[in-house]
Write a protein that holds these residues in place. Structure first.
Motif, PDB file in Angstrom:
ATOM      1  N   THR A 307       0.722  -1.332  -0.141  1.00 24.70           N
ATOM      2  CA  THR A 307      -0.040  -0.117  -0.032  1.00 24.70           C
ATOM      3  C   THR A 307       0.844   1.265   0.160  1.00 24.70           C
ATOM      4  OG1 THR A 307      -1.700  -1.194   1.066  1.00 24.70           O
ATOM      5  CG2 THR A 307      -1.536   1.099   1.434  1.00 24.70           C
ATOM      6  N   SER A 308       2.070   1.127   0.868  1.00 30.68           N
ATOM      7  CA  SER A 308       2.698   2.379   0.825  1.00 30.68           C
ATOM      8  C   SER A 308       3.354   2.531  -0.675  1.00 30.68           C
ATOM      9  CB  SER A 308       3.958   2.181   1.629  1.00 30.68           C
ATOM     10  OG  SER A 308       3.417   1.991   3.012  1.00 30.68           O
ATOM     11  N   GLN A 353       4.299   2.624   6.704  1.00 36.96           N
ATOM     12  CA  GLN A 353       3.201   2.661   7.952  1.00 36.96           C
ATOM     13  C   GLN A 353       4.111   2.419   9.055  1.00 36.96           C
ATOM     14  OE1 GLN A 353       1.402   2.232  11.285  1.00 36.96           O
ATOM     15  NE2 GLN A 353       1.735   0.133  10.162  1.00 36.96           N
ATOM     16  N   GLY A 355       7.295   1.600   9.541  1.00 39.18           N
ATOM     17  CA  GLY A 355       8.647   2.041   9.617  1.00 39.18           C
ATOM     18  C   GLY A 355       9.470   0.824   9.917  1.00 39.18           C
ATOM     19  N   VAL A 403      -4.798  -5.291   9.606  1.00 42.96           N
ATOM     20  CA  VAL A 403      -3.621  -5.418   8.704  1.00 42.96           C
ATOM     21  C   VAL A 403      -3.665  -4.741   7.400  1.00 42.96           C
ATOM     22  CG1 VAL A 403      -2.678  -7.474   7.347  1.00 42.96           C
ATOM     23  CG2 VAL A 403      -3.004  -7.897   9.717  1.00 42.96           C
ATOM     24  N   LYS A 490      -6.562  -4.074  -1.603  1.00 41.66           N
ATOM     25  CA  LYS A 490      -7.551  -4.080  -0.561  1.00 41.66           C
ATOM     26  C   LYS A 490      -8.448  -5.301  -0.441  1.00 41.66           C
ATOM     27  CE  LYS A 490      -5.949  -2.248   1.650  1.00 41.66           C
ATOM     28  NZ  LYS A 490      -4.750  -1.475   2.074  1.00 41.66           N
TER      29      LYS A 490
END
Ligand code: AGP
Length: 613
Positions: A307-308, A353, A355, A403, A490
């Motif tokens: 997603t990032s 998200q 890190g 998640v 998603k």
């Protein structure tokens, strides 16, 4: 991924550890275990499945002890079963260990230990490590602290470990390299965990262990920390800002739904204090010293996963469109292994998200080695990526437990928008009126997200119609192409329906062959950018019988006449539209997954932060 919890103090450790493991369930796992010590013996209890299975299994066992360590395992070496679950013991059963990460040279160590007579019960690399610690401890006749230190000098790989010793009820030893560990400091008690969520209800004072550090955690003494090369370090106590509410469901059936509905506030938190109320200038404190570098950058390379990475693609559109800086968006896992060309005047921007994503972390380390400036956009304060980067911006989304990433994505896009506007303004690549119009829109975006969320019931109804399909296609163009990719990810993640995202115009080059009366197609068709072109793409789908769900701008007539179902969002500029268009796609995935009876917050095989390659 795997979770670690430990406690040493004067309370009963079992309930603290079980509750802590429950708090870490969101990370993803397939077995759980606990080691406790009351007197001379260490009791180890472990079970395949969920923490609740461990609780059932432990209900008639000895669960007493004021020191204990607990673990949720996400299988790497060896299948998920009881024998491979952590904790693992030494040959003489006097030591117990829990471990996150991978010991890469475990095979050669195992052979060496086998030659010395060690036998192994499990298939794990972790059991090899505890046998190595035992071997060194006995051979060197040293303390456990020293034995762990010496052993870690022999190890290649990533780890967060906690080790306890029979007969020592006051102390455990912890160490980290590449996998996070947080120590909670109480009054004559300590907590340890892979993130702060199990600790927050007991203490706000925490010490983040750094890579390559080992801690002796003795409840009667101050924390003792040294590096694996034996250099003493002073523990620095941070105060946690996270609230207990933020890690509980607050009346929602799932964390994911709660986090979707938190987005108006999360985005407000991201923007808070970052737009001057009078001058309307963007202020990003974390990047202040790097403004010149950013303005003069020849290239920005964005590295991220999942997603990032999708947020990074939107960043590409923003930086190129507004700030006129060339951008490359790379999967961190590919970037790190393909001998990339990185120049000293490149800016490498990691988006994460957690890190803690191992691939993103490794990509950044590579960029740092090659002399590039490394920046980060992270949600988790004090995370490994946040600490490795030269500078960065926190998203301030609050803890994300589900998640499937939702509010983290939206706030990452909000940060990227602020960054692009800031650089554009400094470079003069945006007109003053365009800048002020976008800032005005951004200041309204939180309210508009709330308006989109009002479509929840309509979306739930649409989900009912599509809960039993096998495939989904997501289409978007321009800024909304990455949103289509994110929508498809998603759905895949939480409902296990196969879904693909495509640029709408690319469809005629292949995927159009998939379209028949069975195929649902979600298309982002807001009145921005290439609206007319998207309408033509929609006509092509309709002509082949596809079932269309369209995300449209409020008041749209054209698409409404063609599509089977429409979901309206307020009108806004194309550059800001992903902040709104992604919301209905999150809700659609959520409701389809719930109707299919899927475990929305902990989808199968997935981990919240992927700390292994
Ligand atoms: C998101 O829904 C996923 N679970 C996953 O793709 C995630 O975005 C990816 O693993 C990267 O995580 P990070 O943002 O914590 O680095």
């Amino acid at each position: 991924m795997c979770g670690i919890v430990g406690y040493v103090g004067d309370k009963n450790a079992y309930p603290i550890i079980i509750k802590g493991l429950q708090r870490l369930e969101y990370r993803g796992y397939d077995s759980a275990g606990i080691a406790l010590s009351e007197g001379e013996e260490i009791t180890i209890l472990k079970q395949k499945g969920k923490v609740s299975d461990l609780e059932d299994y432990s209900s008639d066992k000895n669960i007493k002890g004021t020191i204990g360590i607990g673990h949720t395992r996400w299988a790497t070496h060896g299948v998920p079963n009881q024998k491979n679950a952590h904790p693992h013991s030494s040959e003489d059963n006097k030591l117990a260990i829990i471990h996150n990460g991978i010991i890469e040279n475990y095979d050669s160590i195992k052979r060496m230990l086998s030659n010395k007579g060690h036998t192994f019960i499990s298939d794990t690399d972790t059991e090899v490590l505890i046998h190595l610690i035992e071997e060194i401890k006995n051979h060197e006749n040293c303390s456990l602290f020293e034995a762990v230190r010496l052993s870690l000098n022999e190890v290649i790989g990533a780890y967060a470990i906690v080790v306890m010793e029979q007969g020592n009820r006051n102390e455990f030893i912890a160490a980290r390299k590449g996998s996070p560990l947080v120590i909670g400091v109480g009054k004559e008690e300590y907590f340890i965990a892979s993130d702060a969520t199990p600790i927050i209800e007991y203490t706000r004072n925490v010490v983040y262990l750094e890579d390559g550090e080992i801690a002796r955690v003795n409840r009667k003494e101050e924390l003792e920390i040294k590096t694996i090369s034996n250099i003493r370090k002073n523990p620095y106590i941070h105060e946690l800002e996270m609230s207990l509410d933020s890690i509980e469901k607050g009346g929602y059936p799932h964390f994911m739904l709660k986090e979707i509905f938190e987005q108006p506030n999360s985005v407000l938190d991201t923007l808070r204090g970052r737009i001057d109320p009078e001058t309307k200038e963007v202020k990003l404190g974390g990047l202040m010293d790097y403004e010149k570098k950013l303005t003069n950058a020849n290239r920005i390379i964005i590295v991220a996963c999942g997603t990032s990475w999708h947020a990074g693609l939107i960043g590409e559109y923003l930086f190129e469109d507004l700030a006129r800086i060339p951008v490359e968006v790379e999967y961190a896992s590919e970037f790190r292994y393909r001998n990339p060309i990185i120049k000293e005047d490149d800016i490498v921007l990691a988006i994460s998200q957690s890190g803690e994503t191992a691939d993103t972390l490794a990509a950044l380390e590579l960029a740092k080695e090659k002399g590039a400036t490394i920046l980060g956009i992270c949600n988790v304060v004090g995370s490994s990526i946040a600490r490795l980067t030269d500078a960065g911006v926190y998203t301030h989304a609050g803890p994300e437990i589900g998640v499937a990433s939702t509010k983290a994505f939206t706030t990452q896009v909000a940060v990227l928008t602020l960054m692009a506007l800031k650089i554009a303004r400094l470079k003069g690549s945006i007109t003053t009126s365009d800048y002020h119009n976008m800032i005005a829109e951004l200041e309204l975006i939180s309210q508009q997200i709330s308006q989109v969320l009002e479509s929840e019931k309509i979306i739930e109804k649409i989900a009912e119609k599509f809960q039993n399909v096998q495939n989904f296609l997501y289409l978007g163009r321009g800024y909304n192409f990455p949103v289509a990719l994110e929508g498809a990810l998603k759905l895949k993640e939480i409902s296990y329906i196969h879904a693909e995202g495509y640029p709408a115009a690319e469809m005629k080059h292949g995927p159009i062959a998939l379209i028949d009366e069975e195929m649902p197609i979600v298309v982002i068709a807001t009145k921005t950018g290439n609206y007319e072109k998207v309408v033509s793409n929609i006509q092509e789908v309709k002509a082949r019988g596809g079932r269309l769900i369209a995300i449209v701008s409020k008041g749209d007539i054209t698409v409404k006449e063609i599509a089977d179902y429409t979901i309206e969002i307020p009108e806004c500029s194309e550059a800001l539209s992903p902040l709104l268009t992604n919301i209905p796609l999150q809700l659609l995935s959520y409701y389809i997954a719930v109707l299919r009876g899927c475990n929305v917050d902990q989808p199968r095989n997935l981990a919240k932060s992927v700390t292994v390659e």
